[in-house]
Design a protein around this motif. Structure first.
Motif, PDB file in Angstrom:
ATOM      1  N   ARG A 120       9.666  44.490  -7.820  1.00 53.70           N
ATOM      2  CA  ARG A 120       9.876  45.289  -8.405  1.00 53.70           C
ATOM      3  C   ARG A 120       8.688  46.356  -8.395  1.00 53.70           C
ATOM      4  O   ARG A 120       7.713  45.264  -8.484  1.00 53.70           O
ATOM      5  CB  ARG A 120      10.321  46.464  -9.538  1.00 53.70           C
ATOM      6  CG  ARG A 120      12.433  45.244  -9.753  1.00 53.70           C
ATOM      7  CD  ARG A 120      12.798  47.076  -9.365  1.00 53.70           C
ATOM      8  NE  ARG A 120      14.976  46.754  -8.760  1.00 53.70           N
ATOM      9  CZ  ARG A 120      14.899  46.042  -8.602  1.00 53.70           C
ATOM     10  NH1 ARG A 120      14.786  45.443  -7.108  1.00 53.70           N
ATOM     11  NH2 ARG A 120      16.501  45.693  -8.070  1.00 53.70           N
ATOM     12  N   SER A 121       8.053  47.063  -7.877  1.00 53.11           N
ATOM     13  CA  SER A 121       7.289  47.848  -8.041  1.00 53.11           C
ATOM     14  C   SER A 121       6.145  48.105  -9.326  1.00 53.11           C
ATOM     15  O   SER A 121       5.192  47.469  -9.006  1.00 53.11           O
ATOM     16  CB  SER A 121       6.785  49.249  -6.431  1.00 53.11           C
ATOM     17  OG  SER A 121       7.484  48.874  -5.275  1.00 53.11           O
ATOM     18  N   TYR A 122       6.668  47.812 -10.140  1.00 49.58           N
ATOM     19  CA  TYR A 122       7.073  47.732 -11.578  1.00 49.58           C
ATOM     20  C   TYR A 122       6.319  47.036 -11.760  1.00 49.58           C
ATOM     21  O   TYR A 122       5.499  46.695 -13.385  1.00 49.58           O
ATOM     22  CB  TYR A 122       7.766  48.885 -12.316  1.00 49.58           C
ATOM     23  CG  TYR A 122       9.402  47.812 -12.546  1.00 49.58           C
ATOM     24  CD1 TYR A 122       9.655  49.170 -12.163  1.00 49.58           C
ATOM     25  CD2 TYR A 122       9.169  47.290 -12.961  1.00 49.58           C
ATOM     26  CE1 TYR A 122      10.850  48.681 -11.974  1.00 49.58           C
ATOM     27  CE2 TYR A 122       9.789  46.913 -13.870  1.00 49.58           C
ATOM     28  CZ  TYR A 122      11.285  47.273 -12.924  1.00 49.58           C
ATOM     29  OH  TYR A 122      12.288  46.657 -12.790  1.00 49.58           O
ATOM     30  N   TYR A 123       6.339  45.644 -11.576  1.00 51.60           N
ATOM     31  CA  TYR A 123       6.115  44.220 -11.957  1.00 51.60           C
ATOM     32  C   TYR A 123       4.281  44.473 -12.073  1.00 51.60           C
ATOM     33  O   TYR A 123       3.616  44.946 -10.948  1.00 51.60           O
ATOM     34  CB  TYR A 123       6.410  43.344 -10.873  1.00 51.60           C
ATOM     35  CG  TYR A 123       8.015  42.911 -11.020  1.00 51.60           C
ATOM     36  CD1 TYR A 123       8.159  42.007 -10.224  1.00 51.60           C
ATOM     37  CD2 TYR A 123       8.747  43.399 -11.877  1.00 51.60           C
ATOM     38  CE1 TYR A 123       9.308  41.849  -9.888  1.00 51.60           C
ATOM     39  CE2 TYR A 123       9.879  43.223 -11.898  1.00 51.60           C
ATOM     40  CZ  TYR A 123      10.937  42.458 -10.954  1.00 51.60           C
ATOM     41  OH  TYR A 123      11.531  42.132 -10.827  1.00 51.60           O
ATOM     42  N   TYR A 124       3.976  44.188 -13.185  1.00 47.62           N
ATOM     43  CA  TYR A 124       3.112  43.701 -13.796  1.00 47.62           C
ATOM     44  C   TYR A 124       2.744  42.131 -12.490  1.00 47.62           C
ATOM     45  O   TYR A 124       3.335  41.436 -11.925  1.00 47.62           O
ATOM     46  CB  TYR A 124       2.178  42.789 -14.716  1.00 47.62           C
ATOM     47  CG  TYR A 124       1.382  43.650 -15.594  1.00 47.62           C
ATOM     48  CD1 TYR A 124       2.036  44.539 -16.237  1.00 47.62           C
ATOM     49  CD2 TYR A 124       0.176  43.711 -16.045  1.00 47.62           C
ATOM     50  CE1 TYR A 124       1.632  45.549 -17.313  1.00 47.62           C
ATOM     51  CE2 TYR A 124      -0.526  44.213 -16.517  1.00 47.62           C
ATOM     52  CZ  TYR A 124       0.107  44.976 -17.598  1.00 47.62           C
ATOM     53  OH  TYR A 124      -0.466  46.288 -17.944  1.00 47.62           O
ATOM     54  N   ASN A 134      -1.246  46.399 -13.147  1.00 45.95           N
ATOM     55  CA  ASN A 134      -0.188  46.661 -13.770  1.00 45.95           C
ATOM     56  C   ASN A 134       0.347  47.418 -12.377  1.00 45.95           C
ATOM     57  O   ASN A 134       0.100  47.596 -11.305  1.00 45.95           O
ATOM     58  CB  ASN A 134      -0.191  48.027 -14.558  1.00 45.95           C
ATOM     59  CG  ASN A 134      -1.144  49.305 -14.754  1.00 45.95           C
ATOM     60  OD1 ASN A 134      -1.662  49.024 -13.677  1.00 45.95           O
ATOM     61  ND2 ASN A 134      -0.850  49.895 -15.055  1.00 45.95           N
ATOM     62  N   TRP A 135       1.209  47.923 -12.484  1.00 42.80           N
ATOM     63  CA  TRP A 135       1.686  48.707 -11.952  1.00 42.80           C
ATOM     64  C   TRP A 135       1.442  49.323 -10.863  1.00 42.80           C
ATOM     65  O   TRP A 135       1.144  50.291  -9.198  1.00 42.80           O
ATOM     66  CB  TRP A 135       3.394  49.284 -11.785  1.00 42.80           C
ATOM     67  CG  TRP A 135       3.785  50.905 -12.609  1.00 42.80           C
ATOM     68  CD1 TRP A 135       3.172  50.749 -13.631  1.00 42.80           C
ATOM     69  CD2 TRP A 135       3.829  51.784 -11.818  1.00 42.80           C
ATOM     70  NE1 TRP A 135       3.445  52.429 -14.167  1.00 42.80           N
ATOM     71  CE2 TRP A 135       3.348  52.963 -13.080  1.00 42.80           C
ATOM     72  CE3 TRP A 135       3.638  51.899 -10.510  1.00 42.80           C
ATOM     73  CZ2 TRP A 135       3.378  53.868 -13.743  1.00 42.80           C
ATOM     74  CZ3 TRP A 135       3.396  53.375 -10.709  1.00 42.80           C
ATOM     75  CH2 TRP A 135       3.278  54.784 -11.868  1.00 42.80           C
ATOM     76  N   SER A 136       0.179  50.614 -11.227  1.00 39.49           N
ATOM     77  CA  SER A 136      -0.106  51.793 -11.329  1.00 39.49           C
ATOM     78  C   SER A 136      -1.541  51.066 -10.422  1.00 39.49           C
ATOM     79  O   SER A 136      -2.488  52.070  -9.943  1.00 39.49           O
ATOM     80  CB  SER A 136      -0.293  52.808 -11.650  1.00 39.49           C
ATOM     81  OG  SER A 136      -1.258  52.757 -12.810  1.00 39.49           O
ATOM     82  N   ASN A 166       1.365  48.909  -3.323  1.00 37.02           N
ATOM     83  CA  ASN A 166       2.816  49.491  -3.644  1.00 37.02           C
ATOM     84  C   ASN A 166       3.500  48.819  -2.653  1.00 37.02           C
ATOM     85  O   ASN A 166       4.718  49.099  -2.113  1.00 37.02           O
ATOM     86  CB  ASN A 166       3.262  50.049  -4.882  1.00 37.02           C
ATOM     87  CG  ASN A 166       3.069  49.045  -6.009  1.00 37.02           C
ATOM     88  OD1 ASN A 166       2.787  48.359  -6.894  1.00 37.02           O
ATOM     89  ND2 ASN A 166       2.178  50.263  -7.437  1.00 37.02           N
ATOM     90  N   ASP A 184       5.579  39.963 -12.155  1.00 37.50           N
ATOM     91  CA  ASP A 184       6.718  39.720 -13.312  1.00 37.50           C
ATOM     92  C   ASP A 184       6.221  39.748 -14.997  1.00 37.50           C
ATOM     93  O   ASP A 184       6.934  38.419 -14.736  1.00 37.50           O
ATOM     94  CB  ASP A 184       8.172  39.317 -12.866  1.00 37.50           C
ATOM     95  CG  ASP A 184       9.820  40.518 -13.941  1.00 37.50           C
ATOM     96  OD1 ASP A 184      10.505  39.732 -14.283  1.00 37.50           O
ATOM     97  OD2 ASP A 184       9.116  40.935 -14.982  1.00 37.50           O
TER      98      ASP A 184
END
Length: 120
Positions: free
Chosen positions: A30-34, A53-55, A75, A100
């Motif tokens: 998942r792209s939101y993973y640390y 972080n994800w961003s 990402n 993650d």
């Protein structure tokens, strides 16, 4: 599952630069993973280097690399980078990518590592 593959390691003289890459794949990534980078020198425990972080808007660095290393991510390409400048012999280690973050310092997925050797 998630697979992480590091690349970009090698031998460099002190004061030089290297850019490490970590490509992520797998249905559950998942792209939101640390994402983070760690390293382990011979005879020493694995230590935290940096995470993001994800961003990409939040990054943290170990004091030993602050001002010399930069972590970033793409990402769309599922890739995280570690730009390493002004390398020192004490930066010699196997560098591991992680994804993650479960809690600070603990990650669910790990790569196999890439060797970085800095000669004096």
């Amino acid at each position: 599952q998630v697979q992480l593959v590091e690349s970009g390691g090698g031998l460099v003289q002190a004061g030089g630069s290297l850019r490490l890459s970590c490509a992520a794949s797998g249905r559950t990534f998942r792209s939101y993973y640390y994402m983070g980078w760690f390293r382990q020198a011979p005879g020493k425990e694995r230590e935290f280097v940096a995470d993001i972080n994800w961003s990409g808007g939040s990054t943290v660095y170990a004091d030993s690399v602050k001002g010399r290393f930069t972590i970033s991510r793409d990402n769309a390409q599922k890739t995280v980078f570690l730009q390493m400048n002004s390398l020192k012999p004490e930066d010699t280690a196997v560098y591991y990518c992680a994804a993650d973050r479960v809690r600070i310092g603990e990650y669910r997925y790990w790569g196999q590592g890439t060797q970085v050797t800095v000669s004096s």
